[in-house]
Scaffold this active site. Structure first.
Site, mmCIF file in Angstrom:
data_model
loop_
_atom_site.group_PDB
_atom_site.id
_atom_site.type_symbol
_atom_site.label_atom_id
_atom_site.label_comp_id
_atom_site.label_asym_id
_atom_site.label_seq_id
_atom_site.Cartn_x
_atom_site.Cartn_y
_atom_site.Cartn_z
ATOM 1 N N ASP A 1 -12.991 -11.294 -33.916
ATOM 2 C CA ASP A 1 -11.591 -11.734 -33.907
ATOM 3 C C ASP A 1 -10.704 -10.494 -33.921
ATOM 4 O OD1 ASP A 1 -9.384 -13.638 -34.116
ATOM 5 O OD2 ASP A 1 -9.129 -12.904 -36.154
ATOM 6 N N SER A 2 -9.438 -10.687 -33.550
ATOM 7 C CA SER A 2 -8.480 -9.586 -33.611
ATOM 8 C C SER A 2 -8.348 -9.067 -35.048
ATOM 9 C CB SER A 2 -7.120 -10.054 -33.112
ATOM 10 O OG SER A 2 -6.664 -11.126 -33.917
ATOM 11 N N CYS B 1 -11.595 -16.206 -31.613
ATOM 12 C CA CYS B 1 -10.185 -15.883 -31.441
ATOM 13 C C CYS B 1 -9.734 -16.599 -30.178
ATOM 14 C CB CYS B 1 -10.035 -14.369 -31.302
ATOM 15 S SG CYS B 1 -8.374 -13.823 -30.906
ATOM 16 N N GLU C 1 -1.959 -12.044 -41.276
ATOM 17 C CA GLU C 1 -2.682 -10.774 -41.308
ATOM 18 C C GLU C 1 -2.160 -9.885 -42.457
ATOM 19 O OE1 GLU C 1 -5.803 -8.635 -39.462
ATOM 20 O OE2 GLU C 1 -5.215 -10.702 -39.186
ATOM 21 N N CYS D 1 -5.177 -21.334 -33.222
ATOM 22 C CA CYS D 1 -5.263 -19.911 -33.563
ATOM 23 C C CYS D 1 -6.041 -19.868 -34.863
ATOM 24 C CB CYS D 1 -3.877 -19.302 -33.756
ATOM 25 S SG CYS D 1 -3.923 -17.624 -34.457
ATOM 26 N N THR D 2 -7.045 -19.017 -34.913
ATOM 27 C CA THR D 2 -7.943 -19.053 -36.073
ATOM 28 C C THR D 2 -7.278 -18.521 -37.346
ATOM 29 O OG1 THR D 2 -8.904 -16.940 -35.364
ATOM 30 C CG2 THR D 2 -10.032 -18.947 -34.685
ATOM 31 N N HIS D 3 -6.114 -17.905 -37.205
ATOM 32 C CA HIS D 3 -5.379 -17.481 -38.401
ATOM 33 C C HIS D 3 -4.658 -18.654 -39.078
ATOM 34 C CE1 HIS D 3 -5.932 -13.439 -36.791
ATOM 35 N NE2 HIS D 3 -5.353 -12.926 -37.866
HETATM 36 N N1 LIG Z 1 -7.174 -15.188 -34.183
HETATM 37 C C1 LIG Z 1 -6.038 -15.461 -33.384
HETATM 38 C C2 LIG Z 1 -5.427 -14.250 -32.775
HETATM 39 C C3 LIG Z 1 -4.180 -13.939 -33.483
HETATM 40 C C4 LIG Z 1 -3.572 -12.678 -32.972
HETATM 41 O O1 LIG Z 1 -4.248 -11.652 -33.021
HETATM 42 O O2 LIG Z 1 -2.413 -12.737 -32.543
HETATM 43 C C5 LIG Z 1 -6.305 -16.569 -32.376
HETATM 44 O O3 LIG Z 1 -7.181 -17.385 -32.586
HETATM 45 O O4 LIG Z 1 -5.623 -16.666 -31.400
#
Ligand SMILES: N[C@@H](CCC(=O)O)C(=O)O
Length: 269
Positions: free
Chosen positions: A6-7, A69, A154, A188-190
């Site tokens: 992931d990012s 991600c 984050e 979005c996983t966040h």
């Molecule tokens: N983990 C995020 C990425 C968020 C980001 O780096 O902007 C996703 O699922 O899109």
């Protein structure tokens, strides 16, 4: 080993469910925390960063890499699968999380009106619209970009007044576009970390859907159907964490995501 990328920290929400579903398997989690968030970056940059991470995970012995991600899945997956994989490591596999989620989208909404919350990159790619239309052409899908949410998460800002303001604003914008929405996908996983704020900003009848359980279930099924990959995975229940930021930064942030006492090694590309 199964590589999970992931990012930053967001992929830990997927990683958690993957480990629960596959407790015997070895995993490496890689967060590109030093360069997160990816969401508002250009296609070229997201592709380049994601490819570097995939190469690193291949070199560490992961025949299977899951892009946990949505932004990387939307912006980089297809090019990596079609252009890079055949020369880089034709026997390895890279999977994203948009397709498996889209396959289940028909069960999210009762009214047939689904809302999608994602980063600017995911929304601009139109990947969810395309993938869902393939399986459920009748479903009315409306997207809303939430440009700041991943940055706030984050940085550990999961319940501040500032975060509440942006969550309320973006959800209001989504519901204005389609007031009949009765299910919202956190694409979005966040975002599962913002679940309490998201829940309080939505009418009670709107269901909130996260991807972790879906991705874990689909991965188990994938391994069952692909013994040639499954046979190459080691099974000692070992877990490693890597970050492009400092180990201290990662350990501190990971606790918000339910991973306490984690020691991450620094990796640079
Ligand atoms: N983990 C995020 C990425 C968020 C980001 O780096 O902007 C996703 O699922 O899109």
């Amino acid at each position: 080993m199964i590589g999970v990328f992931d990012s930053g920290f967001g992929g830990l929400t997927i990683f958690h469910d993957l480990r629960k579903a596959l407790p015997d398997y070895d995993f490496i989690y890689l967060g590109d925390n030093a360069r997160a968030p990816y969401g508002s970056r250009s296609y070229e940059t997201i592709y380049r960063y994601t490819l570097q991470a995939v190469k690193a995970l291949f070199e560490m012995g992961c025949p299977l890499v899951i892009l946990a991600c949505n932004t990387a899945s939307a912006r980089a997956l297809r090019t990596i699968q079609q252009r890079d994989l055949p020369t880089l490591a034709p026997k390895n596999r890279v999977l994203g999380i948009i397709r498996p989620t889209a396959e289940d989208a028909g069960s999210f909404s009762k009214t047939g009106h689904l809302g999608i919350l994602g980063t600017s990159g995911t929304v601009a790619s139109g990947s969810y619209l395309l993938e869902i239309a393939r399986f459920f052409p009748q479903l009315q899908v409306t997207q809303q970009a939430c440009p700041l949410w991943a940055s706030l998460v984050e940085n550990g800002e999961v319940d501040s007044d500032g975060t509440r303001f942006f969550v309320r604003r973006d959800i209001r914008l989504l519901l204005q576009k389609d007031p009949q929405i009765d299910a919202v996908l956190l694409a979005c996983t966040h975002y599962p970390l913002l679940s309490p704020l998201i829940r309080e900003s939505l009418p009670p009848y709107v269901q909130v859907v996260s991807q972790g359980e879906i991705v874990a279930r689909k991965t188990v099924d994938y391994l069952r159907r692909h013994p040639e990959i499954e046979n190459r995975l080691t099974r000692r229940g070992k877990v490693e964490f890597l970050t492009t930021d400092t180990p201290e930064f990662f350990s501190k942030g990971a606790t918000f995501f339910g991973e306490s006492n984690v020691f991450a090694k620094n990796v640079s590309f």
